[in-house]
Design an enzyme around this catalytic site. Structure first.
Site, PDB file in Angstrom:
ATOM      1  N   LEU A 145      -5.589 -53.510 -42.736  1.00 40.35           N
ATOM      2  CA  LEU A 145      -5.456 -52.710 -43.937  1.00 40.35           C
ATOM      3  C   LEU A 145      -6.487 -53.234 -44.926  1.00 40.35           C
ATOM      4  O   LEU A 145      -6.706 -54.450 -45.005  1.00 40.35           O
ATOM      5  CB  LEU A 145      -4.054 -52.846 -44.552  1.00 40.35           C
ATOM      6  CG  LEU A 145      -2.857 -52.312 -43.762  1.00 40.35           C
ATOM      7  CD1 LEU A 145      -1.564 -52.612 -44.514  1.00 40.35           C
ATOM      8  CD2 LEU A 145      -2.983 -50.818 -43.504  1.00 40.35           C
ATOM      9  N   ASP A 146      -7.119 -52.336 -45.677  1.00 37.86           N
ATOM     10  CA  ASP A 146      -8.039 -52.789 -46.720  1.00 37.86           C
ATOM     11  C   ASP A 146      -7.320 -53.723 -47.686  1.00 37.86           C
ATOM     12  O   ASP A 146      -6.103 -53.635 -47.860  1.00 37.86           O
ATOM     13  CB  ASP A 146      -8.601 -51.594 -47.496  1.00 37.86           C
ATOM     14  CG  ASP A 146      -9.557 -50.749 -46.672  1.00 37.86           C
ATOM     15  OD1 ASP A 146     -10.061 -51.235 -45.649  1.00 37.86           O
ATOM     16  OD2 ASP A 146      -9.800 -49.588 -47.062  1.00 37.86           O
ATOM     17  N   THR A 147      -8.070 -54.581 -48.334  1.00 37.30           N
ATOM     18  CA  THR A 147      -7.487 -55.555 -49.260  1.00 37.30           C
ATOM     19  C   THR A 147      -6.605 -54.877 -50.303  1.00 37.30           C
ATOM     20  O   THR A 147      -5.498 -55.332 -50.595  1.00 37.30           O
ATOM     21  CB  THR A 147      -8.603 -56.352 -49.966  1.00 37.30           C
ATOM     22  OG1 THR A 147      -9.325 -57.101 -48.976  1.00 37.30           O
ATOM     23  CG2 THR A 147      -8.028 -57.316 -50.993  1.00 37.30           C
ATOM     24  N   THR A 205      -5.069 -52.001 -50.071  1.00 37.34           N
ATOM     25  CA  THR A 205      -3.988 -51.198 -49.505  1.00 37.34           C
ATOM     26  C   THR A 205      -2.731 -52.036 -49.303  1.00 37.34           C
ATOM     27  O   THR A 205      -2.782 -53.126 -48.737  1.00 37.34           O
ATOM     28  CB  THR A 205      -4.420 -50.574 -48.164  1.00 37.34           C
ATOM     29  OG1 THR A 205      -5.599 -49.798 -48.374  1.00 37.34           O
ATOM     30  CG2 THR A 205      -3.328 -49.672 -47.607  1.00 37.34           C
ATOM     31  N   ARG A 211      -9.874 -42.878 -47.216  1.00 35.88           N
ATOM     32  CA  ARG A 211     -10.624 -42.924 -48.479  1.00 35.88           C
ATOM     33  C   ARG A 211     -11.774 -41.918 -48.483  1.00 35.88           C
ATOM     34  O   ARG A 211     -11.972 -41.190 -49.470  1.00 35.88           O
ATOM     35  CB  ARG A 211     -11.126 -44.347 -48.732  1.00 35.88           C
ATOM     36  CG  ARG A 211      -9.990 -45.336 -48.943  1.00 35.88           C
ATOM     37  CD  ARG A 211     -10.464 -46.779 -48.876  1.00 35.88           C
ATOM     38  NE  ARG A 211     -11.377 -47.097 -49.975  1.00 35.88           N
ATOM     39  CZ  ARG A 211     -11.987 -48.283 -50.085  1.00 35.88           C
ATOM     40  NH1 ARG A 211     -11.778 -49.230 -49.173  1.00 35.88           N
ATOM     41  NH2 ARG A 211     -12.797 -48.503 -51.108  1.00 35.88           N
TER      42      ARG A 211
END
Length: 238
Positions: A55-57, A59, A157
């Site tokens: 997961l992106d930082t 998120t 995104r």
């Protein structure tokens, strides 16, 4: 006792409720990451668990961890075979006319010295598909539920921007970034709200993460409290 909420636990898997701002991998510049939490996430097991996906930082939400190498291999195969279903909530910095739909784009990675790297829609890119539905609009923002069918980098995104015409609120790469004041956001407003991992011979791993506080502060409510006359999503496998 873990300081990170545990959403699901059995002998081979953990699903944690990853807080926004916690990177999975150690940043090059240093600082805290999920690695700092792995010791406490042993929860009595000898091995530290391993993140199965990313997961992106920014998120928040459901993150699957494997408790041993064999489980990690099986879970990786489940992702490859699209035996995993993910649901995300995202707040758009704008509105959309349609109520639901699909976004199918080919995505490529580009990089520049000035702006760093990002994903773009390009004919020669890798195919990606996300299904979505609109939950509610408020003050020029829109709460969207996303079901990614593929797992490309930054997929939701860039799909928000290129497919729906508005970036996720707070996105520093595809939008205007975090802003203070009314309608502002402390981060990219994306939340992994549900995860299902199917397993041969065992019951599926299922986890849900409640809507985070920064979504609530913007005036949105948990989808479970939204009237149930919205269209149901079709079958999905990620």
């Amino acid at each position: 006792m873990s300081t990170i909420p545990i959403l699901y636990e059995d002998g081979e898997a953990l699903v944690i409720d990853k807080p926004a701002g916690l990177p999975i991998d150690r940043p090059r510049a240093g600082g805290r990451s999920l690695d700092d939490q792995l010791e406490e996430l042993k929860l009595g097991f000898q091995r530290a668990p391993m993140a199965v996906h990313r997961l992106d930082t920014d998120t928040s939400g459901c993150l699957l961890l494997a408790r041993n190498p064999k489980a990690l291999k099986r879970f990786n195969k489940a992702f490859e075979d699209r035996q995993v279903e993910k649901v995300y909530l995202g707040i758009l910095a704008g509105t959309v006319a349609e109520d639901e739909g699909e976004i199918a784009l080919s995505l490529s990675k580009i990089s520049s010295k000035e702006e760093g790297w990002r994903m773009i829609a390009a004919k020669k890119g890798k195919p990606s598909l996300t299904r979505w539905r609109k939950l509610v609009e408020k003050d020029g923002m829109t709460l969207i539920e996303f079901w990614p069918e593929t797992g490309r980098t930054h997929q939701i995104r860039i799909h928000a921007l290129a497919g729906l015409g508005a970036p996720l609120l707070g996105d520093p790469v595809y939008g205007e970034g975090p802003k203070g004041g009314a309608g502002g956001a402390p981060r990219t407003m994306l939340h992994a709200s549900a995860l299902t991992v199917h397993r041969d011979g065992k019951s599926a791993i299922t986890a849900t993460s409640p809507m985070p506080a920064d979504f609530l502060r913007l005036g949105f409510v948990d989808p479970g409290q939204i009237p149930a006359d919205l269209p149901e999503p079709g079958p999905s496998g990620v």
